[in-house]
Design an enzyme around this catalytic site. Sequence first.
Site, PDB file in Angstrom:
ATOM      1  N   ILE A  12       0.849  -1.200   0.000  1.00  0.00           N
ATOM      2  CA  ILE A  12       0.000   0.000   0.000  1.00  0.00           C
ATOM      3  C   ILE A  12       0.884   1.250   0.000  1.00  0.00           C
ATOM      4  CG2 ILE A  12      -1.913   1.182   1.133  1.00  0.00           C
ATOM      5  CD1 ILE A  12      -2.567  -1.548   2.490  1.00  0.00           C
ATOM      6  N   PHE A  73       2.973   3.451   7.437  1.00  0.00           N
ATOM      7  CA  PHE A  73       2.490   2.153   6.954  1.00  0.00           C
ATOM      8  C   PHE A  73       3.238   0.981   7.588  1.00  0.00           C
ATOM      9  CE2 PHE A  73       1.634   4.923   3.246  1.00  0.00           C
ATOM     10  CZ  PHE A  73       0.313   4.615   3.002  1.00  0.00           C
ATOM     11  N   TYR A 141      -3.038  -9.047  15.631  1.00  0.00           N
ATOM     12  CA  TYR A 141      -2.798  -7.968  14.663  1.00  0.00           C
ATOM     13  C   TYR A 141      -3.712  -6.770  14.956  1.00  0.00           C
ATOM     14  CZ  TYR A 141      -3.496  -5.454  10.290  1.00  0.00           C
ATOM     15  OH  TYR A 141      -3.653  -4.466   9.353  1.00  0.00           O
TER      16      TYR A 141
END
Length: 323
Positions: A12, A73, A141
Site C-alpha cells: 500500500i 504504513f 494484529y
Amino acid sequence: MRVLVTGGAGYIGSVCVDELMRAGHEVVVFDNLSEGHRAAIHSDARLIVGDLGDLEGLHRVFAEVKPQAVIHFAANALVGESMANPGKYYRNNVGGGLNLLEAMVAAGVSKIVFSSTCAVYGIPDTLPITEELPFRPANVYGETKLTFERMLRWYRQIHGISFVAFRYFNAAGAIDLFGEHHRIETHLIPNVLKVALGQAKQCEIFGGDYPTPDGTCVRDYIHVSDLAAAHVSALNPDVSGYYNLGTGHGFSVREVIAACEKVTGAKIPSVLKPRRAGDPPSLVADPAKARRDLGWQAHFTRIEDIVQTAWDWHRQHPTGYSD
Ligand code: UDP
C-alpha cells in the site's frame, strides 16, 4: 509538503508514494525492506533503509529529513501470523510505533496519518461497520493496531500531535507500476491469481461453514489507489480523526474466486480447508464518515474491476519485484 513515509516500499505504501509524488509532495521512504522492495519505490522518492526499532537512528532521520508530516504504513499485517507469533506484532507494531511517535515529538513533527485496520472491530454485532462500533479485536494484529490508535489519542492530548487513523478493509488491486508482492503470500486475490498464472494447481478456501450466504468469509475489497488518494487528502491540516476506508460492499471468498475466473478466463480449482484462526465471518465498511468529512469515495466498487488491475500487474510481474 515533505513527507516521511514509513513502509513506503510495501504494497500500500508504494502506491501511496506514487500518488504523493503525482500530487507534488517531496517523499522520503523509511523502510527496513523486510516486507518491502527497492523496486517498489517511485524513482524520484528517496529511500532510507532503517528499522523503527532503532530509536537513535530514527532521531537522526528526523533531524536530517525534517519532515512536515509522517505517513505510517510500516507494520506486520498478517492475521494468521499474529496468532502464532504475537511478540513480533507487539514489538514492531506497538514498540516500533512508539519509537516513531517519540522521534516525532523530539523533532517537533505534529502530523501523522496511520494505517489502521477494520480488525480493531473484531466480530461486529452489526453490519456495515461504522466508526462507532465497539473495539473487540479478534486477533493480535488488530489488537496491536488498536493499541497504537490509543497511543495516538494520548500523544495528541499531551504533545499536540494531530492524527488521521484510516481503518482499511481489504486492500486489493494494483496500479500500472506497483502491485502486491509479499515474499510469503497469504492474501486471497494474489493466491487465487497464482492458479491462473499456472504457479499453483488450486487455491484454498479457509472455512466453508461461516454464517454467511455461501459459508465462506465476506470481505470489503478496497482498491489500493483509493486508499492512496485518502492518504493524500489526509495531509490537509484540517483533517483528523478515525475513518473506515472501504467500498461498503462485501464479497465472499467464493465470489472472489469466481471474479478471478471471469477476469482471467482460467478455470481455478479450489479446495476447502479448515477455518484460519482469528478470521471474522464478515467485514464490510460503512464509509459514510470518510465521504462526509473528506469527500472521499471508492472509485473501484466492482470486484471484477479490482481483480482486473491485480491481474494486469501480476501478468506483467509474474514473479513480483526483482528484489
Ligand atoms: N482466504 C482464503 N484462502 C487464501 C487466503 C485467504 O480462503 O488463500 C480467506 C481468508 O480466510 C479471509 C479472506 O480470504 O477470510 C481474506 O483473507 P486475506 O488474507 O486476503 O485478508 P485478511 O482478511 O486476512 O486481511
